[in-house]
Design a protein around this motif. Structure first.
Motif, PDB file in Angstrom:
ATOM      1  N   LYS A 120       0.939  -1.247  -0.188  1.00  0.00           N
ATOM      2  CA  LYS A 120       0.134   0.053  -0.007  1.00  0.00           C
ATOM      3  C   LYS A 120       0.838   1.344   0.058  1.00  0.00           C
ATOM      4  N   SER A 121       1.929   1.222  -0.877  1.00  0.00           N
ATOM      5  CA  SER A 121       2.906   2.261  -0.866  1.00  0.00           C
ATOM      6  C   SER A 121       2.978   2.750  -2.391  1.00  0.00           C
ATOM      7  N   ARG A 122       2.633   4.009  -2.418  1.00  0.00           N
ATOM      8  CA  ARG A 122       2.678   4.692  -3.811  1.00  0.00           C
ATOM      9  C   ARG A 122       3.994   4.906  -4.217  1.00  0.00           C
ATOM     10  N   HIS A 123       4.844   5.431  -3.320  1.00  0.00           N
ATOM     11  CA  HIS A 123       6.162   5.508  -3.472  1.00  0.00           C
ATOM     12  C   HIS A 123       7.006   4.202  -4.269  1.00  0.00           C
ATOM     13  N   SER A 168       2.719  11.437  -5.935  1.00  0.00           N
ATOM     14  CA  SER A 168       1.316  11.608  -5.159  1.00  0.00           C
ATOM     15  C   SER A 168       1.107  10.814  -3.986  1.00  0.00           C
ATOM     16  N   GLY A 169       2.149  10.147  -3.505  1.00  0.00           N
ATOM     17  CA  GLY A 169       2.150   9.208  -2.439  1.00  0.00           C
ATOM     18  C   GLY A 169       2.356  10.030  -1.008  1.00  0.00           C
ATOM     19  N   LEU A 172       5.323   1.835  -5.655  1.00  0.00           N
ATOM     20  CA  LEU A 172       4.755   1.516  -6.916  1.00  0.00           C
ATOM     21  C   LEU A 172       5.270   2.545  -8.114  1.00  0.00           C
ATOM     22  N   GLY A 173       5.324   3.810  -7.590  1.00  0.00           N
ATOM     23  CA  GLY A 173       6.027   4.756  -8.693  1.00  0.00           C
ATOM     24  C   GLY A 173       7.593   4.346  -9.068  1.00  0.00           C
ATOM     25  N   VAL A 232       2.982   9.035  -9.946  1.00  0.00           N
ATOM     26  CA  VAL A 232       2.513   8.261  -8.635  1.00  0.00           C
ATOM     27  C   VAL A 232       3.177   8.681  -7.459  1.00  0.00           C
ATOM     28  N   TYR A 233       4.730   8.427  -7.825  1.00  0.00           N
ATOM     29  CA  TYR A 233       5.639   8.776  -6.674  1.00  0.00           C
ATOM     30  C   TYR A 233       5.330   9.776  -5.630  1.00  0.00           C
TER      31      TYR A 233
END
Length: 83
Positions: free
Chosen positions: A35-38, A80-81, A40-41, A77-78
Motif C-alpha cells: 500500500k505504498s505509492r512510492h 502523489s504518495g 509503486l511509482g 504516482v511517486y
C-alpha cells in the motif's frame, strides 16, 4: 534457481517485450500489499526505463511507447504518495 533450458523454452514462444510485461505485472501485484505509492511509482519508473532501453529488434515498437508512458506516470504516482 530456474534451469536455463526452461527460460529458453519460455522465451522461444514469446518475445522479450511480452516477458518483461509479465514481470512488470507480477512485480506490480507484488507491491500492492505494501500500500505504498512510492514503491509503486519506483516500480513503474524502473520498468519504464527497462522498456525504453530494450532494443526494438527484440520487442515490438509498442513496448517502447509503454516505456515512455510508464516514465511519465511513474514519477506522478511517486509524488502523489503520502509521506
Amino acid at each position: 534457481m530456474l534451469p536455463l533450458q526452461l527460460v529458453d523454452t519460455f522465451l522461444l514462444d514469446y518475445n522479450i517485450g511480452q516477458a518483461l510485461l509479465l514481470v512488470f505485472i507480477l512485480s506490480t501485484v507484488g507491491t500492492l500489499p505494501l500500500k505504498s505509492r512510492h514503491v509503486l511509482g519506483i516500480n513503474a519508473t524502473l520498468f519504464g526505463l527497462i522498456f525504453l532501453l530494450t532494443p526494438v529488434t527484440l520487442a515490438k515498437p509498442h513496448y517502447l511507447f509503454l516505456g515512455i508512458t510508464l516514465l511519465i506516470v511513474g514519477p506522478i504516482v511517486y509524488v502523489s504518495g503520502r509521506r
